[in-house]
Design a protein around this motif. Structure first.
Motif, PDB file in Angstrom:
ATOM      1  N   ILE A  16       0.948  -1.305   0.017  1.00 10.89           N
ATOM      2  CA  ILE A  16       0.070   0.081   0.140  1.00 10.89           C
ATOM      3  C   ILE A  16       0.857   1.124   0.014  1.00 10.89           C
ATOM      4  CG2 ILE A  16      -1.594   1.178   1.339  1.00 10.89           C
ATOM      5  CD1 ILE A  16      -2.841  -1.227  -0.125  1.00 10.89           C
ATOM      6  N   TRP A  17       0.659   2.242  -1.157  1.00 15.94           N
ATOM      7  CA  TRP A  17       1.502   3.243  -1.046  1.00 15.94           C
ATOM      8  C   TRP A  17       0.273   4.462  -0.842  1.00 15.94           C
ATOM      9  CZ3 TRP A  17       5.299   3.445  -5.870  1.00 15.94           C
ATOM     10  CH2 TRP A  17       6.341   2.356  -5.728  1.00 15.94           C
ATOM     11  N   LEU A  18       0.590   5.715  -0.340  1.00 12.74           N
ATOM     12  CA  LEU A  18      -0.107   6.687   0.124  1.00 12.74           C
ATOM     13  C   LEU A  18      -0.227   7.625  -1.326  1.00 12.74           C
ATOM     14  CD1 LEU A  18      -1.953   7.979   2.116  1.00 12.74           C
ATOM     15  CD2 LEU A  18       0.218   9.283   2.823  1.00 12.74           C
ATOM     16  N   ASP A  19      -1.384   8.175  -1.718  1.00 13.61           N
ATOM     17  CA  ASP A  19      -1.384   8.783  -2.858  1.00 13.61           C
ATOM     18  C   ASP A  19      -1.844  10.427  -2.262  1.00 13.61           C
ATOM     19  OD1 ASP A  19      -1.799   9.684  -5.706  1.00 13.61           O
ATOM     20  OD2 ASP A  19      -3.700   9.458  -5.740  1.00 13.61           O
ATOM     21  N   PHE A  20      -0.806  10.715  -1.599  1.00 10.53           N
ATOM     22  CA  PHE A  20      -0.759  11.885  -0.966  1.00 10.53           C
ATOM     23  C   PHE A  20       0.222  12.474  -0.344  1.00 10.53           C
ATOM     24  CE2 PHE A  20      -1.813  14.743   2.662  1.00 10.53           C
ATOM     25  CZ  PHE A  20      -2.305  15.813   2.270  1.00 10.53           C
ATOM     26  N   ILE A  21       0.722  13.807  -0.369  1.00 11.19           N
ATOM     27  CA  ILE A  21       1.806  14.168   0.297  1.00 11.19           C
ATOM     28  C   ILE A  21       1.695  15.678   0.491  1.00 11.19           C
ATOM     29  CG2 ILE A  21       3.215  14.718  -1.700  1.00 11.19           C
ATOM     30  CD1 ILE A  21       5.877  13.917  -0.286  1.00 11.19           C
ATOM     31  N   ASP A  22       2.126  16.174   1.610  1.00 14.49           N
ATOM     32  CA  ASP A  22       2.301  17.401   2.031  1.00 14.49           C
ATOM     33  C   ASP A  22       3.189  17.691   3.443  1.00 14.49           C
ATOM     34  OD1 ASP A  22       0.723  17.181   4.443  1.00 14.49           O
ATOM     35  OD2 ASP A  22      -0.984  18.619   3.511  1.00 14.49           O
ATOM     36  N   SER A  80      11.482  23.439  -7.065  1.00 15.33           N
ATOM     37  CA  SER A  80      12.452  23.439  -5.978  1.00 15.33           C
ATOM     38  C   SER A  80      11.721  23.185  -4.752  1.00 15.33           C
ATOM     39  CB  SER A  80      12.729  24.987  -6.107  1.00 15.33           C
ATOM     40  OG  SER A  80      13.787  25.431  -6.881  1.00 15.33           O
ATOM     41  N   LEU A  81      10.153  23.538  -4.505  1.00 17.96           N
ATOM     42  CA  LEU A  81       9.521  23.167  -3.294  1.00 17.96           C
ATOM     43  C   LEU A  81       9.182  21.820  -3.100  1.00 17.96           C
ATOM     44  CD1 LEU A  81       6.804  25.897  -3.723  1.00 17.96           C
ATOM     45  CD2 LEU A  81       8.596  25.893  -1.947  1.00 17.96           C
ATOM     46  N   ALA A  82       8.918  21.191  -4.407  1.00 19.03           N
ATOM     47  CA  ALA A  82       8.665  20.002  -4.496  1.00 19.03           C
ATOM     48  C   ALA A  82       9.665  19.029  -4.180  1.00 19.03           C
ATOM     49  CB  ALA A  82       7.793  19.463  -6.023  1.00 19.03           C
ATOM     50  N   VAL A  83      10.734  19.251  -4.763  1.00 15.94           N
ATOM     51  CA  VAL A  83      11.931  18.463  -4.786  1.00 15.94           C
ATOM     52  C   VAL A  83      12.316  18.380  -3.223  1.00 15.94           C
ATOM     53  CG1 VAL A  83      14.546  18.392  -4.755  1.00 15.94           C
ATOM     54  CG2 VAL A  83      12.961  18.755  -6.708  1.00 15.94           C
ATOM     55  N   ARG A  84      12.226  19.410  -2.422  1.00 17.23           N
ATOM     56  CA  ARG A  84      12.429  19.653  -0.912  1.00 17.23           C
ATOM     57  C   ARG A  84      11.601  18.606  -0.291  1.00 17.23           C
ATOM     58  NH1 ARG A  84      13.696  25.838   0.811  1.00 17.23           N
ATOM     59  NH2 ARG A  84      15.685  26.081  -0.384  1.00 17.23           N
ATOM     60  N   ASP A  85      10.167  18.269  -0.563  1.00 15.28           N
ATOM     61  CA  ASP A  85       9.474  17.578  -0.032  1.00 15.28           C
ATOM     62  C   ASP A  85       9.661  16.180  -0.249  1.00 15.28           C
ATOM     63  OD1 ASP A  85       7.851  19.723   0.994  1.00 15.28           O
ATOM     64  OD2 ASP A  85       6.149  19.186   0.119  1.00 15.28           O
ATOM     65  N   ILE A  86      10.096  15.885  -1.670  1.00 12.34           N
ATOM     66  CA  ILE A  86      10.324  14.466  -2.163  1.00 12.34           C
ATOM     67  C   ILE A  86      11.366  14.028  -1.354  1.00 12.34           C
ATOM     68  CG2 ILE A  86      10.885  13.021  -4.123  1.00 12.34           C
ATOM     69  CD1 ILE A  86       7.867  13.907  -4.398  1.00 12.34           C
ATOM     70  N   LYS A  87      12.496  14.749  -1.279  1.00 13.59           N
ATOM     71  CA  LYS A  87      13.785  14.276  -0.484  1.00 13.59           C
ATOM     72  C   LYS A  87      13.284  14.059   0.904  1.00 13.59           C
ATOM     73  CE  LYS A  87      17.563  16.924  -2.878  1.00 13.59           C
ATOM     74  NZ  LYS A  87      18.646  17.815  -2.603  1.00 13.59           N
TER      75      LYS A  87
END
Length: 371
Positions: A16-22, A80-87
């Protein structure tokens, strides 16, 4: 005490993976809790998810102010914002990635711009940029399975970039995607490059198929088939998966460390209130697959989901559903083509809204800095 139902899905070989991030879900520790208690094993993101996260909170304001001085346009600022969250999320999932079967799970997905869905070269260029920017081995770059996306997928796999193929609706397109993955691996082998450690998933979008096709079924008096076509297609896709990745061709790659490109069930929240809110989870539990689900669906399954090895049950029924569809004169290929076109647009709109929202905040930040 009853074992957590979401976590128990893994006992059947499905992740199960989560389809959400913030940022909030990471800041509050909720994401870590989902990993620990629910056994969540990865995260997928898309433009709509980021649009909601960035537009509906002040969590990103400080970063937007900071990056406004550095980034030349709104898209560069967003990534740039997204990469910070993904990392950050990738680091949270690193222990899952490092488990005994290393790289089985623990992946975070970041999508190329939806405006590149018809641009092969642009997709390859941005996939390379994002892969380099995130600099994490447990990240996948999402590329849509459009005709223009297929060669981009092959090229990226041949360069050792993990790919989540998104926006898949048709069985024929799935076969093209699997071929692109295998051909990309073969290119690496022919270039004497390692293929162990490269990961990819093929993401089938489910509930959207039924949303589009169910009204046609009702018109033709086939009410009993409503809510069944997407599941039948997914079960058929799984049989193709077993055939493709059980072939002699793939076995040669497997001997060199290649992994199968797993099927991932996406768009698994029920759009029709007449259906169970866990319908697209319960019907497709089976080994070597992934289901990426939003928080609401995860919570619903935790509360009242039914467990079982269902993916290969009622295969005859799945064949019958698809046969009845054809007999009724409903062209599934036309439906899936329409969904692909609409799917691109559905990602373009929130993406554009997102860039507009960032633009407004960027102007405020720059004005404040100049005052």
């Amino acid at each position: 005490m009853e074992k957590n139902k979401v976590k128990s899905i893994h006992d059947y070989g499905q992740s199960i993976w989560l389809d959400f991030i913030d940022r909030k879900i990471m800041d509050t520790g909720e994401l870590q809790k989902l990993i620990t208690e629910d056994g969540v094993r990865g995260v997928t993101s898309n433009p709509a998810i980021f649009e909601k996260a960035i537009s509906s909170s002040s969590d990103y304001d400080a970063d937007i102010r900071e990056l406004s001085q550095e980034q030349e346009n709104n898209e560069a600022l967003f990534y740039s914002l997204a990469v910070r969250d993904i990392k950050r999320a990738a680091d949270l999932f690193k222990p899952v990635f490092e488990e005994e079967v290393r790289g089985a799970d623990g992946y975070i997905s970041l999508e190329v711009s939806p405006h590149l869905a018809r641009d092969t070269k642009g997709t390859i260029r941005q996939a390379r940029q994002l892969w380099k920017a995130v600099d994490r081995e447990n990240v996948m770059i999402k590329i849509p399975g459009t005709p223009e996306g297929i060669p981009a997928i092959r090229t990226c796999i041949s360069e050792g970039i993990n790919i989540n193929v998104t926006l898949l609706f048709s069985l024929d397109r799935y076969k093209e995607v699997a071929e692109a993955y295998i051909a990309g691996l073969e290119e690496r082998v022919n270039a004497n490059k390692p293929i162990a450690g490269i990961a990819s998933v093929a993401s089938f979008f489910l509930s959207r198929i039924d949303v589009l096709i169910d009204p046609q079924l009702k018109e033709k008096g086939l009410d009993q088939l409503q809510g069944e076509v997407a599941i039948a297609s997914a079960k058929k896709a799984y049989q193709l998966y077993k055939e493709i990745f059980g072939s002699e061709r793939f076995k040669k790659l497997e001997a060199k460390g290649a992994r199968p490109q797993r099927l991932l069930w996406a768009s698994t929240s029920s759009k029709n209130p007449a259906f169970s809110d866990t319908k697209y989870v319960e019907a497709l539990i089976g080994p070597n697959t992934i289901n990426t689900i939003p928080l609401e669906t995860l919570e619903a399954f935790r509360d009242h989901g039914k467990l079982g090895n269902t993916l290969e049950q009622n295969l005859d029924k799945a064949e019958q559903v698809l046969a009845q569809l054809k007999q009724a004169g409903i062209d599934l290929d036309a439906v899936t083509h329409q969904l692909e076109v609409e799917g691109i647009e559905k990602f373009n709109k929130p993406y554009d809204h997102l860039l507009e929202a960032i633009g407004l905040q960027r102007k405020k930040a720059l004005a404040a800095g100049n005052s």
